[in-house]
Motif scaffolding. Structure first.
Motif, short mmCIF file in Angstrom:
data_model
loop_
_atom_site.label_atom_id
_atom_site.label_comp_id
_atom_site.label_asym_id
_atom_site.label_seq_id
_atom_site.Cartn_x
_atom_site.Cartn_y
_atom_site.Cartn_z
N MET A 11 -1.53 -14.58 5.53
CA MET A 11 -1.73 -15.19 4.20
C MET A 11 -1.62 -14.48 3.02
SD MET A 11 -1.75 -18.88 4.90
CE MET A 11 -2.71 -19.63 3.84
N ALA A 12 -2.35 -13.56 2.91
CA ALA A 12 -2.49 -12.72 1.87
C ALA A 12 -1.36 -11.56 1.78
CB ALA A 12 -3.72 -11.54 1.91
N ALA A 13 -0.69 -11.47 2.95
CA ALA A 13 0.58 -10.65 2.84
C ALA A 13 1.71 -11.44 2.10
CB ALA A 13 1.12 -10.24 4.10
N SER A 14 1.78 -12.78 2.60
CA SER A 14 2.74 -13.83 1.87
C SER A 14 2.64 -13.79 0.45
CB SER A 14 2.48 -15.05 2.51
OG SER A 14 3.70 -15.87 2.27
N ARG A 15 1.36 -13.80 0.09
CA ARG A 15 1.03 -13.90 -1.64
C ARG A 15 1.78 -12.75 -2.12
NH1 ARG A 15 -3.63 -16.41 0.18
NH2 ARG A 15 -4.86 -14.32 -0.05
N CYS A 16 1.40 -11.43 -1.68
CA CYS A 16 2.22 -10.33 -2.16
C CYS A 16 3.51 -10.31 -2.35
CB CYS A 16 1.78 -9.13 -1.31
SG CYS A 16 -0.21 -8.80 -1.53
N PHE A 17 4.19 -10.83 -1.11
CA PHE A 17 5.72 -10.70 -1.00
C PHE A 17 6.24 -11.67 -2.11
CE2 PHE A 17 4.92 -9.31 3.54
CZ PHE A 17 4.80 -7.96 2.94
N GLN A 18 5.66 -12.95 -2.16
CA GLN A 18 5.86 -14.02 -3.23
C GLN A 18 6.01 -13.33 -4.76
OE1 GLN A 18 7.18 -16.81 -2.83
NE2 GLN A 18 6.72 -17.49 -0.72
N LYS A 19 4.93 -12.51 -4.86
CA LYS A 19 4.79 -11.96 -6.21
C LYS A 19 6.06 -10.95 -6.56
CE LYS A 19 2.69 -10.54 -10.10
NZ LYS A 19 2.48 -11.41 -11.13
N VAL A 20 6.58 -10.32 -5.57
CA VAL A 20 7.64 -9.64 -5.63
C VAL A 20 8.84 -10.22 -5.78
CG1 VAL A 20 9.11 -7.79 -4.64
CG2 VAL A 20 6.68 -7.75 -4.11
N LEU A 21 8.86 -11.39 -5.18
CA LEU A 21 10.17 -12.09 -5.50
C LEU A 21 9.99 -13.05 -6.79
CD1 LEU A 21 10.18 -13.62 -1.69
CD2 LEU A 21 11.62 -12.20 -3.02
N GLU A 22 8.94 -13.15 -7.28
CA GLU A 22 8.73 -13.61 -8.81
C GLU A 22 9.53 -12.57 -9.84
OE1 GLU A 22 4.71 -14.62 -9.69
OE2 GLU A 22 4.72 -16.14 -7.82
N LEU A 23 9.04 -11.31 -9.26
CA LEU A 23 9.68 -10.24 -10.13
C LEU A 23 11.26 -9.91 -10.04
CD1 LEU A 23 6.61 -7.75 -9.77
CD2 LEU A 23 7.11 -9.16 -11.93
N GLU A 24 11.44 -10.02 -8.76
CA GLU A 24 12.76 -9.83 -8.22
C GLU A 24 13.30 -10.80 -7.28
OE1 GLU A 24 15.45 -6.23 -6.21
OE2 GLU A 24 13.90 -5.68 -7.81
N PRO A 25 13.81 -12.09 -7.60
CA PRO A 25 13.99 -13.13 -6.53
C PRO A 25 15.00 -12.48 -5.35
CG PRO A 25 14.12 -13.81 -8.93
CD PRO A 25 14.18 -12.55 -8.98
N SER A 26 15.85 -11.55 -5.69
CA SER A 26 16.94 -11.19 -4.70
C SER A 26 16.48 -9.89 -3.76
CB SER A 26 18.08 -10.79 -5.41
OG SER A 26 18.09 -9.58 -6.27
N ASN A 27 15.08 -9.66 -3.94
CA ASN A 27 14.70 -8.38 -3.19
C ASN A 27 14.66 -8.82 -1.88
OD1 ASN A 27 12.58 -6.67 -1.89
ND2 ASN A 27 12.30 -5.96 -4.16
N ARG A 28 15.32 -7.96 -1.18
CA ARG A 28 15.89 -8.24 0.08
C ARG A 28 14.66 -8.11 1.04
NH1 ARG A 28 21.82 -8.51 2.61
NH2 ARG A 28 22.73 -9.54 0.80
N GLU A 29 13.97 -6.84 0.88
CA GLU A 29 12.71 -6.50 1.71
C GLU A 29 11.51 -7.35 1.63
OE1 GLU A 29 10.00 -2.51 2.21
OE2 GLU A 29 11.53 -2.65 0.43
N ALA A 30 11.31 -7.97 0.55
CA ALA A 30 10.10 -8.92 0.21
C ALA A 30 10.58 -10.34 0.95
CB ALA A 30 10.15 -9.15 -1.17
#
Length: 462
Positions: free
Chosen positions: A87-106
């Motif tokens: 759950m915590a991991a998912s919140r971090c990856f969502q934050k990355v996608l907010e900053l860069e929606p096309s970030n493939r790694e996230a």
């Protein structure tokens, strides 16, 4: 100066010398503690050293210093994943996608977090349904992602113990205890393995230690209570048996069997103990069932095979007895086991011949006088002259019985033939008795004297 330390750290990192890289990134942080990238780099190094908790702290510090530091959020998410916090991991990856929606790694890591959550859900459902194999399968898949998650390792180890795979379970628990000797869950699993291997005193020590580390550890408390209750009830049953109080022993073993259905090894012993008490109480069929239950729980339990085989012998089920003794002898080739097998094989062979004692209606320890009396009674009962007015079918059946009675008397009234018969020898094969030349009428005349001994058989109702 801080940048210089960072560059040296980068050089060691690229050479995969992560310990030295860690040292130089630490120097960079000490020189400039407000730079997010230094914490991010040291987090990456700690991740390569599998020190995920420390790496998590550095990543979190990095994003505190710079909330737009994408690598920091990614690393924090990966640390959460490795530690099993999807759950915590998912919140971090969502934050990355907010900053860069096309970030493939996230995007990919977010899918991995969702998969991890699904394995957790399936494992919880499996545990609730007591499908421990399913839980082990799910935890293996989860640990491929969350390699540093003690919680997943403990759940897997607990289920391995519940499946009877004690060495594997102990190995997992011991690995955790090497890293953290105060881990209450690992202490509990270690105790659980000992408990299920019937080392109850040692198991209790581990449960007590687990409760010392975590007084609210409910599983350790329950296991500790069960272990003590099981030991006490079993010992009480054993004492009653030693005192020849077989009814009480039988009841106490029955009560002990209700304490913990998961304790396979101890329950196998309890079933076997109850079978022993049952045999003393002449409950032979129940004793056989109890031995079978013990063997289902532990198919290597020699004592249960021996006890069941003896019950089979006592109930004249010789084929089953031979099968059990063969199993025992294949496992432990001792002279005692060989003797038991030979005895059962002999009884089986004897059971397939005519039972002359049964034909005469006497016991196997009948005296010479009892054998004569029995012959007299049966010979007169089945003599063909007595049934001369009966139907042809009845006459044929009675003639057959008359011959059998004569045959039985011929063998059992002759000491040499009787010994050979009792020892299981085939009398036809060794020339002691040849049924083809046998004449039941001659035996009858010899016994009663003259033709029919003066007997007048009246077939009419008396």
């Amino acid at each position: 100066q801080a940048e210089g330390f960072k560059e040296q750290g980068n050089a060691f990192y690229s050479q995969k010398d992560y310990s030295e890289a860690f040292n130089y990134y630490t120097k960079a942080i000490d020189a400039c503690p407000k730079n997010a990238s230094y914490y991010g780099n040291r987090a990456a190094t700690l991740m390569m050293l599998c020190r995920f908790r420390e790496a998590l702290e550095d990543s979190q510090q990095a994003v505190r210093l710079d909330d737009c530091f994408m690598k920091g959020h990614l690393r924090e998410g990966k640390c959460h994943l490795s530690l099993g916090n999807a759950m915590a991991a998912s919140r971090c990856f969502q934050k990355v996608l907010e900053l860069e929606p096309s970030n493939r790694e996230a995007q990919q890591e977010n899918k991995t977090a969702a998969t991890l959550l699904e394995f957790e859900r399936m494992a919880d459902f499996g545990f609730e349904k007591r499908d421990f194999r399913k839980v082990v399968f799910c935890m293996d898949r989860a640990l491929a992602v969350a390699s540093a998650c003690h919680r997943f390792k403990i759940l897997k180890a607990e289920c391995l113990a519940l499946l009877g795979r004690y060495p594997e379970a102990q190995s997992v628990a011991s690995d955790i205890l090497r890293m953290d000797s105060t881990n209450a869950d690992a202490l509990y699993v270690r105790g659980l393995c000992l408990y299920y291997e019937d080392c109850i005193d040692k198991a209790v020590q581990f449960f007590v230690q687990a409760l010392r580390m975590a007084p609210d550890h409910e599983k350790a408390r329950l296991a500790c209570r069960n272990a003590k209750a099981l030991k006490a009830k079993k010992e009480e049953g054993n004492q009653a048996f030693k005192n020849n109080n077989y009814e009480a022993a039988y009841q106490l073993y029955t009560e002990a069997l209700t304490i913990d259905p998961n304790n396979i090894k101890t329950n196998a012993k309890l079933y076997c103990n109850r079978a022993t008490a049952g045999a003393k109480l002449k409950k032979l069929n129940q004793a056989i069932e109890d031995c079978t239950s013990a063997i289902k729980l532990d198919d290597t339990y020699i004592k249960a095979y021996l006890r069941r085989a003896q019950c089979y012998m006592n109930t004249e089920q010789y084929e089953e007895a031979v099968r059990d003794y063969e199993k025992v002898y294949q496992t432990e080739k001792t002279s005692d086991h060989k003797h038991l097998l030979k005895t059962a094989q002999l009884e089986l062979k004897k059971s397939k011949r005519k039972d002359y004692y049964k034909v005469l209606g006497v016991g196997k320890n009948a005296t010479e006088d009892e054998i004569k009396k029995a012959y007299r009674k049966r010979a007169l009962m089945h003599h063909p002259d007595r049934h001369s007015a009966a139907t042809p079918e009845v006459q044929k059946e009675e003639e057959k019985k008359f011959k059998e009675v004569g045959e039985a008397f011929t063998v059992l009234s002759d000491p040499k033939k009787k010994i050979r018969y009792d020892n299981g020898h085939d009398l036809d094969d060794d020339g002691c008795f040849d049924g083809r030349d046998f004449d039941a009428n001659n035996i009858f005349r010899a016994f009663f004297g003259g033709h029919g001994g003066g007997y007048n058989f009246d077939s009419s109702p008396g």
